[in-house]
Design an enzyme around this catalytic site. Structure first.
Site, PDB file in Angstrom:
ATOM      1  CG  ASP A  16      -1.725  -1.264   1.391  1.00  0.00           C
ATOM      2  OD1 ASP A  16      -2.351  -1.689   0.412  1.00  0.00           O
ATOM      3  OD2 ASP A  16      -1.678  -1.845   2.483  1.00  0.00           O
ATOM      4  CE  LYS A  19       3.199  -2.198  -4.647  1.00  0.00           C
ATOM      5  NZ  LYS A  19       2.817  -1.880  -3.260  1.00  0.00           N
ATOM      6  N   GLY A  43      -4.358  -3.897  -4.719  1.00  0.00           N
ATOM      7  CA  GLY A  43      -5.065  -2.832  -5.414  1.00  0.00           C
ATOM      8  C   GLY A  43      -4.185  -1.607  -5.591  1.00  0.00           C
ATOM      9  CG  HIS A  44      -1.060  -1.189  -7.871  1.00  0.00           C
ATOM     10  ND1 HIS A  44      -0.126  -1.659  -8.769  1.00  0.00           N
ATOM     11  CD2 HIS A  44      -0.734  -1.733  -6.687  1.00  0.00           C
ATOM     12  CE1 HIS A  44       0.723  -2.448  -8.146  1.00  0.00           C
ATOM     13  NE2 HIS A  44       0.367  -2.515  -6.880  1.00  0.00           N
ATOM     14  CD  GLN A 226       0.691  -8.743  -2.856  1.00  0.00           C
ATOM     15  OE1 GLN A 226       1.568  -9.208  -3.545  1.00  0.00           O
ATOM     16  NE2 GLN A 226      -0.571  -8.939  -3.139  1.00  0.00           N
TER      17      GLN A 226
END
Length: 424
Positions: A16, A19, A43-44, A226
């Site tokens: 988180d 990225k 989730g990006h 991650q």
């Protein structure tokens, strides 16, 4: 950026770190963006032109026209979730089928993998890892036990292969005493629709494709999911993900030789967060922790779960810099700390025997963080357009981090938008 090399971008904390935004900012320099590990539990979040997008499996370079985007063999894919994500992006005008290639060697997350995920977590009782329940762990378990179903299998005798894998999973679930199969039939129906949809994309031997692109001198960015502390080997085991999130994962997750790695960009927040269970030495349980969470909107992009928040941990970060071979640091969410009188940074751990260490130890459950205090900058940095506008207190904080980590900070983010990114 080196011709004939790939650059790697990865998270240095517990995930988180932001990225997705950084990849989107960096992609104009690159011809190819390749995702090398992880699944739809990552989730990006990207925000630009007034729109917000959450990418789970699709590389963040998808928004840049003319780029090749590759989902590598180290990724695990859920066809139904991939279909939903891809169709949402297509609705917003991004021609995915022209830009996205999928490795035949990527493993498929089956509906029964998700049930196995829940069953394994339930069996652990109070020792739960805190997974997202999306079947990531069981899919990687099948992969390393040589029982996996892969994207390439879609092209040959797929129905028979799927049925055999499902039957094996059902026997495993019976052995675990699991009886809750509610919704499986409907999930399976959508999953099979996802398989049909995936056939509209280009399946590739991604190791051949990416090495051809390297030889052509194309500029390639490898994107991880991650963070380093969730790496299955080097993270805070067993509270980790099921893949190698570190730089070496780009080699195994895409089929790239180590001598082809150029720059390694390590992303960190100006503070620290983690999701799920597991040790977190600098976690704050007071009002400051809650304030950081609220100011930083620290809720999971996929799960919506509250993130645990704390001060930056430089012992942990130095460890991450070391095992990744980081060449340049990127600091996110600096603006979240704008309003604090005092900023703290963990510079050492006190071990249970009373000794101090700056080396990251095997066990971090019982370490006590030793902090250095910094004067807060008390200025809204979200409007800053260049480093010349940074307050002196923030410059001092950055200089200390660079000195401690022995690595240059090259990019600083002061807000969620693409434009709020300052290259030093």
């Amino acid at each position: 950026m080196n011709t004939g090399k790939v650059d790697v971008l990865l998270g240095l904390q517990w995930g988180d770190e932001g990225k997705g935004k950084v990849v989107d900012v960096l992609t104009p320099r690159y011809d190819v963006v390749a995702r090398f590990q992880g699944g739809p539990n990552a989730g990006h979040t990207l925000e630009f032109e007034g729109q917000k997008y959450v990418l789970r499996s699709i590389p963040s370079g998808i928004f840049q026209g003319g780029k090749v985007n590759i989902i590598g063999n180290g990724v695990v894919l859920a066809p139904d979730l991939f279909m939903g994500e891809a169709k949402d992006l297509e609705k917003s005008g991004h021609p995915l089928k022209e830009r996205l290639h999928i490795s035949k060697k990527a493993h498929l997350i089956m509906p029964t993998h998700r049930i196995l995920d829940r069953a394994y977590e339930a069996a652990k009782g109070k020792n739960k890892v805190g997974t997202t329940g999306k079947g990531i762990g069981p899919t990687y378990t099948d992969k390393v036990s040589r029982n996996g179903l892969r994207v390439g299998d879609i092209l040959c005798d797929f129905e028979r292969k799927y049925a055999a894998h499902k039957e094996r999973h059902m026997k495993m679930l019976t052995g675990l005493g699991w009886t809750n199969f509610e919704g499986l039939e409907e999930t399976e129906k959508v999953w099979m629709e996802g398989i049909a949809y995936m056939k509209e994309f280009k399946f590739v031997d991604s190791e051949n494709e990416i090495n051809h692109l390297i030889r052509e001198g194309r500029h390639i960015l490898c994107e991880g999911a991650q963070g380093t502390m969730l790496d299955v080997d080097f993270g805070s085991y067993p509270f980790v993900t099921s893949s190698n999130t570190i730089c070496a994962g780009a080699c195994t997750g895409l089929g790239i030789g180590p001598n082809k790695v150029g720059n390694v960009y390590g992303i960190m927040k100006a503070y620290c967060t983690r999701v799920g269970a597991g040790p977190f030495p600098t976690e704050l349980f007071d009002e400051i922790g809650k304030e950081i969470r609220d100011l930083g909107h620290e809720y999971g992009a996929v799960t919506g779960r509250e993130r645990r928040c704390g001060w930056i941990d430089l012992v942990q970060l130095r460890y991450s810099v070391m095992i990744n071979g980081v060449t340049e640091l990127i600091m996110m969410k600096s603006d979240v700390l704008d309003s604090f009188e005092t900023i703290k940074a963990c510079v050492a751990y006190e071990l249970p025997d009373g000794t101090e260490t700056k080396d990251f130890p095997y066990e971090i459950d019982n370490v006590k963080p030793i902090y250095k205090d910094f004067r807060g900058w008390k200025k809204d940095m979200t409007k800053c357009k260049s480093q010349d506008e940074f307050p002196q207190e923030f410059r001092d904080y950055v200089a200390f981090l660079e000195n401690y980590l022995e690595t240059r900070i090259g990019v600083i983010s002061v807000g969620p938008d693409r434009e709020q990114t300052i290259v030093l």
